[in-house]
Design a protein around this motif. Structure first.
Motif, PDB file in Angstrom:
ATOM      1  N   SER A  64       0.862  -1.177   0.000  1.00 21.59           N
ATOM      2  CA  SER A  64       0.000   0.000   0.000  1.00 21.59           C
ATOM      3  C   SER A  64       0.896   1.223   0.000  1.00 21.59           C
ATOM      4  O   SER A  64       1.716   1.403   0.906  1.00 21.59           O
ATOM      5  CB  SER A  64      -0.898  -0.022   1.234  1.00 21.59           C
ATOM      6  OG  SER A  64      -1.634   1.174   1.328  1.00 21.59           O
ATOM      7  N   THR A  90      -3.436   0.459  -3.114  1.00 23.66           N
ATOM      8  CA  THR A  90      -3.064  -0.889  -2.677  1.00 23.66           C
ATOM      9  C   THR A  90      -2.868  -1.779  -3.894  1.00 23.66           C
ATOM     10  O   THR A  90      -3.447  -1.554  -4.960  1.00 23.66           O
ATOM     11  CB  THR A  90      -4.155  -1.490  -1.791  1.00 23.66           C
ATOM     12  OG1 THR A  90      -5.375  -1.585  -2.551  1.00 23.66           O
ATOM     13  CG2 THR A  90      -4.410  -0.637  -0.572  1.00 23.66           C
ATOM     14  N   ILE A 191     -12.092   0.266   4.962  1.00 24.26           N
ATOM     15  CA  ILE A 191     -11.044  -0.307   5.801  1.00 24.26           C
ATOM     16  C   ILE A 191     -10.628   0.746   6.815  1.00 24.26           C
ATOM     17  O   ILE A 191     -10.872   1.938   6.614  1.00 24.26           O
ATOM     18  CB  ILE A 191      -9.813  -0.758   4.984  1.00 24.26           C
ATOM     19  CG1 ILE A 191      -9.218   0.431   4.202  1.00 24.26           C
ATOM     20  CG2 ILE A 191     -10.146  -1.905   4.054  1.00 24.26           C
ATOM     21  CD1 ILE A 191      -7.880   0.146   3.571  1.00 24.26           C
ATOM     22  N   PRO A 193      -7.129   1.073   8.742  1.00 21.16           N
ATOM     23  CA  PRO A 193      -5.815   0.689   9.258  1.00 21.16           C
ATOM     24  C   PRO A 193      -5.491   1.395  10.561  1.00 21.16           C
ATOM     25  O   PRO A 193      -5.756   2.594  10.720  1.00 21.16           O
ATOM     26  CB  PRO A 193      -4.853   1.124   8.147  1.00 21.16           C
ATOM     27  CG  PRO A 193      -5.691   1.349   6.947  1.00 21.16           C
ATOM     28  CD  PRO A 193      -7.042   1.724   7.444  1.00 21.16           C
ATOM     29  N   TYR A 195      -2.195   1.896  13.252  1.00 23.95           N
ATOM     30  CA  TYR A 195      -0.744   1.702  13.156  1.00 23.95           C
ATOM     31  C   TYR A 195      -0.013   2.443  14.260  1.00 23.95           C
ATOM     32  O   TYR A 195      -0.511   3.401  14.852  1.00 23.95           O
ATOM     33  CB  TYR A 195      -0.237   2.176  11.786  1.00 23.95           C
ATOM     34  CG  TYR A 195      -0.889   3.450  11.311  1.00 23.95           C
ATOM     35  CD1 TYR A 195      -2.032   3.402  10.519  1.00 23.95           C
ATOM     36  CD2 TYR A 195      -0.375   4.696  11.662  1.00 23.95           C
ATOM     37  CE1 TYR A 195      -2.653   4.566  10.098  1.00 23.95           C
ATOM     38  CE2 TYR A 195      -1.002   5.856  11.243  1.00 23.95           C
ATOM     39  CZ  TYR A 195      -2.143   5.781  10.460  1.00 23.95           C
ATOM     40  OH  TYR A 195      -2.757   6.946  10.045  1.00 23.95           O
ATOM     41  N   TYR A 216       1.244  -2.438  11.449  1.00 18.38           N
ATOM     42  CA  TYR A 216       0.245  -1.792  10.607  1.00 18.38           C
ATOM     43  C   TYR A 216      -0.879  -2.809  10.467  1.00 18.38           C
ATOM     44  O   TYR A 216      -0.716  -3.825   9.829  1.00 18.38           O
ATOM     45  CB  TYR A 216       0.860  -1.455   9.251  1.00 18.38           C
ATOM     46  CG  TYR A 216      -0.052  -0.736   8.284  1.00 18.38           C
ATOM     47  CD1 TYR A 216      -0.824  -1.442   7.373  1.00 18.38           C
ATOM     48  CD2 TYR A 216      -0.112   0.650   8.269  1.00 18.38           C
ATOM     49  CE1 TYR A 216      -1.645  -0.779   6.488  1.00 18.38           C
ATOM     50  CE2 TYR A 216      -0.929   1.321   7.376  1.00 18.38           C
ATOM     51  CZ  TYR A 216      -1.683   0.602   6.481  1.00 18.38           C
ATOM     52  OH  TYR A 216      -2.493   1.261   5.593  1.00 18.38           O
ATOM     53  N   VAL A 218      -4.720  -3.802   9.507  1.00 18.77           N
ATOM     54  CA  VAL A 218      -5.878  -3.387   8.720  1.00 18.77           C
ATOM     55  C   VAL A 218      -7.134  -3.960   9.362  1.00 18.77           C
ATOM     56  O   VAL A 218      -7.321  -5.162   9.412  1.00 18.77           O
ATOM     57  CB  VAL A 218      -5.759  -3.873   7.268  1.00 18.77           C
ATOM     58  CG1 VAL A 218      -6.986  -3.450   6.463  1.00 18.77           C
ATOM     59  CG2 VAL A 218      -4.499  -3.312   6.634  1.00 18.77           C
ATOM     60  N   SER A 222     -11.004  -6.105   4.090  1.00 21.45           N
ATOM     61  CA  SER A 222      -9.818  -6.599   3.387  1.00 21.45           C
ATOM     62  C   SER A 222      -9.489  -5.661   2.246  1.00 21.45           C
ATOM     63  O   SER A 222     -10.374  -5.210   1.513  1.00 21.45           O
ATOM     64  CB  SER A 222     -10.076  -8.001   2.851  1.00 21.45           C
ATOM     65  OG  SER A 222      -8.964  -8.432   2.076  1.00 21.45           O
ATOM     66  N   ILE A 223      -8.196  -5.388   2.075  1.00 18.12           N
ATOM     67  CA  ILE A 223      -7.791  -4.495   0.999  1.00 18.12           C
ATOM     68  C   ILE A 223      -7.552  -5.233  -0.302  1.00 18.12           C
ATOM     69  O   ILE A 223      -7.114  -4.643  -1.278  1.00 18.12           O
ATOM     70  CB  ILE A 223      -6.524  -3.709   1.376  1.00 18.12           C
ATOM     71  CG1 ILE A 223      -5.366  -4.677   1.622  1.00 18.12           C
ATOM     72  CG2 ILE A 223      -6.758  -2.836   2.577  1.00 18.12           C
ATOM     73  CD1 ILE A 223      -4.054  -3.971   1.754  1.00 18.12           C
ATOM     74  N   ASN A 231      -3.543  -9.469   8.735  1.00 17.28           N
ATOM     75  CA  ASN A 231      -3.810  -8.173   9.358  1.00 17.28           C
ATOM     76  C   ASN A 231      -2.551  -7.391   9.638  1.00 17.28           C
ATOM     77  O   ASN A 231      -2.555  -6.168   9.649  1.00 17.28           O
ATOM     78  CB  ASN A 231      -4.566  -8.383  10.673  1.00 17.28           C
ATOM     79  CG  ASN A 231      -6.059  -8.508  10.415  1.00 17.28           C
ATOM     80  OD1 ASN A 231      -6.504  -8.374   9.294  1.00 17.28           O
ATOM     81  ND2 ASN A 231      -6.811  -8.762  11.450  1.00 17.28           N
TER      82      ASN A 231
END
Lengths: 249, 210
Positions: A64, A90, A191, A193, A195, A216, A218, A222-223, A231
């Motif tokens: 990403s 992504t 999504i 994320p 982090y 990181y 997610v 799901s990307i 994840n």
């Protein structure tokens, strides 16, 4: 989520001595790159390969790349929070685990079924999100200045592009027009994320920051429509901070 | 020079063997019973059935089936060739003694002429009652040589072609895929034998359609 709130409360309760406490604004432009592990997903449209049970490459790496513009508000020299706009692109791939191609089931028409041999499927998506980040500078009087950052970026999917690369044994073979990509699942529309990052800031008035993002995670979706994304990921971010504006009383 | 040439040919053969093709057998274990293959409709060239305490399953290194059209009496013969496996066998790593080889042949009448694999789609959705007098079932087992025995005392049984497809790869006709289920309850030499929970997913090319 509770741990995030607790961490923020702890950071807000810490007092700092010997520092300028006038709040001010800064503006950041950031470039980030994150990587995360992926594993095969049964798409239902790829024939199993011979040499393993899975229908494609068992494990792969998704990525990403993001570009952000974020105003940052410093409550003190050490503690700040930022928000703004982040655009992320992504990318994930679906390739044979071994061998040169996969059989892709394009369509079924009555008693007839059509497979096409493909080398790979590549998926790219664009997400737009609003990051919310908190930064804590660990040691303000030293250069470079270490800091930690905690954030989340709820994001929405704008578009997804798929590229199916056909397998051609002979260069003279023309492209097929029959590959139907409608059955390939799409990534999730939302999504979020979450982090943690740690890095160094170089400079003060105009500053550059280099940081490592880990973990990181997610959340929310799901990307990738092609792979099951782990994840947990990590990455790197470069930030250019400029235009510090002190708040007038 | 000669040794180098042979080595290069062997390496080339190895890599070409790694390239997937539709004739290979792909075994995906049924999660409910790992001794049986999953029911699939991809032409994975597998079949399997429970045989009392054992399994009658396809052998990964052999073509698991053949079909033959008998124009004289308008019948079609489906033969599945495999082996009788113990309960704890592991598919793909089997060493099969000759004594465990087995094949099952079912010959049944057809209303239409099915003299090529392209016409197998006419079987789509058809269920064949194996107790019907027009249906012939035979089982071959190894006893010094493969000996075929016709099964005459069938108490119940059915062969069902759940789905038959004509497969095109890169817009070119490749094979027919026949997928379905089977079970037979018969008596041989006073002994009751069940072939139950049988399933097959077979690719029929012109090499194995006679």
């Amino acid at each position: 989520m509770k741990k995030v709130i607790l961490l923020i409360v702890i950071l807000l309760s810490i007092k700092y001595n010997g520092l300028a406490d006038e709040p001010y604004w800064a503006f950041n432009t950031a470039f980030g790159l994150e990587f995360f592990g992926t594993s095969h997903k049964d798409l239902g449209i790829i024939r199993a390969t011979t040499l393993n049970e899975f229908r494609g490459k068992t494990n792969d790496i998704g990525s990403s790349f993001n570009l952000s513009f974020m105003p940052e508000y410093y409550l003190t020299n050490r503690f700040s929070f930022a928000t703004g706009l982040r655009v992320s692109r992504t990318k994930s791939n679906y390739k044979p685990g071994i061998g040169k191609f996969l059989y892709f089931k394009s369509r079924e028409d009555g008693y007839d079924t059509y497979y096409y041999r493909i080398e790979s499927i590549e998926e790219k998506s664009i997400y737009v999100g609003i990051p919310l980040e908190f930064r804590f500078t660990i040691r303000g009087s030293h250069r470079p200045t270490p800091y930690v950052r905690l954030g989340a970026t709820p994001s929405f999917r704008c578009t997804t592009a798929l590229m199916v690369k056909e397998y051609h044994q002979k260069k003279s073979q023309s492209s097929f027009t029959g590959i139907n990509t409608k059955k390939i699942p799409q990534p999730d529309n939302f999504i979020a994320p979450v982090y943690f990052a740690a890095g160094f800031q170089f400079g003060h008035e105009d500053a550059y920051c280099v940081e490592i993002t880990f973990p990181y995670i997610v959340e929310g979706g799901s990307i990738s429509g092609l792979q099951d994304c782990g994840n947990l990921g990590g990455g790197l971010q470069l930030t250019y901070q400029f235009s510090k504006i002190k708040q007038k009383d | 020079m000669r040794k180098m040439l042979i080595t290069c040919m062997a390496v080339a053969a190895l890599f070409s063997a790694c390239e997937d093709n539709l004739e290979r057998s792909i075994w995906l274990s049924d999660p409910d019973d790992i001794g049986l293959p999953q029911y699939t409709e991809w032409g994975y060239n597998t079949f399997g059935a429970k045989m009392d305490d054992l399994y009658f399953v396809s052998y990964s290194r052999e073509t698991p089936c053949s079909m033959e059209w008998h124009s004289i009496d308008s019948t079609l013969e489906l033969t599945m060739t495999g082996w009788v496996a113990p309960q704890d066998y592991v598919s793909g790593f089997e060493y099969i003694p000759q004594k465990d080889y087995m094949s099952l042949s079912i010959t049944f009448p057809c209303d239409s002429v099915i003299d090529s694999q392209e016409r197998l789609y006419l079987l789509n959705g058809r269920a064949i009652d194996l107790t019907d007098t027009t249906v012939r079932v035979s089982i071959s087992r190894y006893d010094m040589i493969m000996i075929e025995h016709e099964v005459t005392d069938i108490r119940s049984g059915e062969l069902c072609f759940k789905r038959v497809q004509n497969l095109y790869v890169d817009n070119k006709y490749e094979e027919a895929i026949i997928s379905g289920t089977f079970d037979i309850h018969y008596v041989k030499d006073g002994e009751k034998i069940w072939l139950s929970d049988g399933r097959f997913d077979l690719g029929i090319t012109n090499k194995i359609f006679w």
